[in-house]
Design an enzyme around this catalytic site. Structure first.
Site, mmCIF file in Angstrom:
data_model
loop_
_atom_site.group_PDB
_atom_site.id
_atom_site.type_symbol
_atom_site.label_atom_id
_atom_site.label_comp_id
_atom_site.label_asym_id
_atom_site.label_seq_id
_atom_site.Cartn_x
_atom_site.Cartn_y
_atom_site.Cartn_z
ATOM 1 N N LYS A 13 -7.721 30.123 46.651
ATOM 2 C CA LYS A 13 -7.923 31.129 45.591
ATOM 3 C C LYS A 13 -8.557 32.350 46.235
ATOM 4 C CE LYS A 13 -11.577 31.434 42.094
ATOM 5 N NZ LYS A 13 -12.186 30.810 40.897
ATOM 6 N N LEU A 14 -7.915 33.503 46.037
ATOM 7 C CA LEU A 14 -8.438 34.745 46.594
ATOM 8 C C LEU A 14 -9.137 35.534 45.502
ATOM 9 C CD1 LEU A 14 -5.403 35.997 48.763
ATOM 10 C CD2 LEU A 14 -7.362 34.589 49.480
ATOM 11 N N LYS A 15 -10.338 35.988 45.794
ATOM 12 C CA LYS A 15 -11.027 36.900 44.892
ATOM 13 C C LYS A 15 -10.383 38.277 45.039
ATOM 14 C CE LYS A 15 -14.333 34.355 43.192
ATOM 15 N NZ LYS A 15 -14.533 34.205 41.744
ATOM 16 N N ASP A 61 -8.319 35.468 41.525
ATOM 17 C CA ASP A 61 -9.380 35.503 40.509
ATOM 18 C C ASP A 61 -9.999 36.897 40.507
ATOM 19 O OD1 ASP A 61 -11.471 35.091 38.779
ATOM 20 O OD2 ASP A 61 -12.542 33.660 40.045
ATOM 21 N N ASP A 82 -11.306 32.056 32.417
ATOM 22 C CA ASP A 82 -12.557 31.435 32.874
ATOM 23 C C ASP A 82 -13.672 31.931 31.944
ATOM 24 O OD1 ASP A 82 -14.907 30.724 34.222
ATOM 25 O OD2 ASP A 82 -14.513 31.885 36.018
ATOM 26 N N LYS A 112 -15.536 25.067 33.468
ATOM 27 C CA LYS A 112 -16.829 24.944 34.147
ATOM 28 C C LYS A 112 -17.804 24.420 33.116
ATOM 29 C CE LYS A 112 -16.331 28.941 37.223
ATOM 30 N NZ LYS A 112 -16.597 30.408 37.281
ATOM 31 N N SER A 123 -12.280 28.666 47.153
ATOM 32 C CA SER A 123 -12.337 30.038 46.674
ATOM 33 C C SER A 123 -12.778 30.936 47.823
ATOM 34 C CB SER A 123 -13.335 30.086 45.519
ATOM 35 O OG SER A 123 -13.547 31.405 45.107
ATOM 36 N N GLU A 169 -6.447 34.655 37.367
ATOM 37 C CA GLU A 169 -7.596 34.233 36.571
ATOM 38 C C GLU A 169 -8.417 35.434 36.099
ATOM 39 O OE1 GLU A 169 -9.984 31.530 38.849
ATOM 40 O OE2 GLU A 169 -11.489 31.295 37.278
ATOM 41 N N ASN A 207 -12.361 37.988 38.072
ATOM 42 C CA ASN A 207 -13.700 38.061 37.443
ATOM 43 C C ASN A 207 -13.876 39.338 36.611
ATOM 44 O OD1 ASN A 207 -14.676 36.403 40.273
ATOM 45 N ND2 ASN A 207 -15.410 35.641 38.306
ATOM 46 N N GLY A 241 -15.950 26.187 39.886
ATOM 47 C CA GLY A 241 -17.179 25.922 40.630
ATOM 48 C C GLY A 241 -18.114 27.102 40.538
#
Ligand code: NPG
Length: 369
Positions: free
Chosen positions: A161-163, A189, A239, A263, A135, A214, A191, A291
């Site tokens: 995985k790119l934020k 992702d 998630d 998770k 990540s 995500e 968030n 993670g």
């Protein structure tokens, strides 16, 4: 199993480099570890709650309080037939899944050590190595992002995985795709950083042939995820929204996602995580292991979980060196993009006491009242 003592230990671990997500920048981890001493031996668990309630409502100080005042006293009050019975014992405590997960993991570790069985075997793992992704946080600039990604690709990570967040999305993703080519397994992702006013922007991710996007929307907002799933070709993964096997089944049936990030801390422990896996498999939905910047303790358990058959996508199960210069256990080292599933009893790893003592910032021991 009679629980004689519950130790709550806090350690401070510096991160190798700041990790920026849409909810903030982490530069160090303030981690709560749980150690249980039972009549069959001791066990360890790691609580994944962050220092602040910014990923979910849980945070480390709150987790410690609920463990000290509710969960540990209930666990200490009478023998437990097995770690599996903890969830029932503490069911009157609402939520606090990360705190519950840490205690349950410590009990599982003790129980499985006594039975000489690995967590992977106990959970139903079917492979002895797992595919690893990494990540990548929001970078100060696109060139710096490309440098960081290049390092991970050279280390052998099998998926990136790119934020992302509004303003750091299409451009960095386009740049990484252009630089590393079409064969790179790539996902993003958010968030929960977007709202439905961003639907058209999110649809532009379709250009980049991503494995998945995500959690673009709020934890409670399954409906927007459903609408997005109908709008774009890129698979939508959840998630934060998935807090139990029941909520996973609900999200899938509503059409809110076609992939699930599992998770254990978020769903209350590795036993519930295995049930999330089972329900997703039954509904034909692939899963992967998320993670939370775990130390080797939590990483060991995550890798065991990722060895279950439905984990068909590379997880955020990176090597110890991704986040830490020195891990508290034997370091997890990537080999050909994979990590070996610990085969020893329980978690298969133990903290090195010298390292642990140096990092410890507080410690409390709880016994039956
Ligand atoms: O490899 O452990 C890891 C980190 C993976 O990006 C990762 N975790 O939202 O999934 C997430 C994210 C996270 C970061 C969560 C920081 C909580 C804190």
């Amino acid at each position: 199993m009679k629980i004689e003592l519950v130790e709550l230990r806090r350690i401070a671990m510096p991160l190798r480099r700041p990790f920026r997500t849409s909810f903030g920048t982490q530069t160090r981890r303030d981690i709560l570890l749980v150690r249980v001493v039972t009549d069959v031996g001791e066990g360890w668990g790691e609580c994944v709650a962050l220092a602040d309630p910014v990923y979910s409502s849980e945070y480390v100080e709150g987790a410690q309080q609920v463990l000290r005042d509710y969960l540990a006293p209930q666990a200490l009050a009478a023998p437990l037939a097995s770690a599996r019975r903890l969830a029932d014992r503490v069911s009157a405590v609402m939520g606090h899944r990360m705190a519950k997960a840490a205690l349950e993991t410590a009990l599982l570790d003790a129980e499985l050590r006594a039975a000489s069985m690995s967590l992977a075997t106990y959970l139903g793992g079917v492979r002895d190595r797992v595919d690893c992704g990494v990540s990548v946080g929001i970078a100060p600039s696109v060139p710096e992002l490309l440098d960081e990604v290049r390092g991970y690709v050279e280390e052998g990570y099998l998926r990136i995985k790119l934020k992302v967040e509004p303003g750091w999305d299409i451009e960095p993703v386009a740049a990484v795709r252009a630089e590393f080519g079409d064969d790179l397994l790539l996902q993003v992702d958010a968030n929960t950083a977007y709202t439905t006013t961003d639907l058209r922007r999110l649809a532009r991710f379709d250009e980049f042939d991503l494995l998945l996007i995500e959690q673009p929307f709020a934890e409670e907002d399954l409906e927007s995820h459903r609408v997005l799933s109908e709008t774009i070709r890129t698979p939508v993964c959840l998630d934060e929204s998935v807090v139990s096997a029941a909520s996973a089944a609900d999200a899938i049936r509503r059409g809110a996602c076609s992939v699930v990030n599992i998770k254990a801390g978020r769903v209350g422990g590795y036993l519930e995580a295995a049930r999330v896996h089972d329900v997703c498999s039954a509904l034909g939905v692939p899963v992967w292991c998320g993670g939370m910047l775990e130390t080797g303790l939590g990483r060991a358990a995550n890798v065991a979980l990722a060895s279950l058959p439905g984990f068909t996508l590379p997880g955020d199960t990176s090597g110890s060196a991704r986040f830490y210069v020195e891990d508290i256990t034997e370091p997890f080292v990537l080999e050909d993009g994979q990590l070996a599933v610990p085969q020893g009893p329980g978690l298969g790893v133990t903290p090195r006491t010298d390292v642990l003592d140096e990092l410890t910032t507080s410690r409390e021991e709880l016994t039956a009242r």
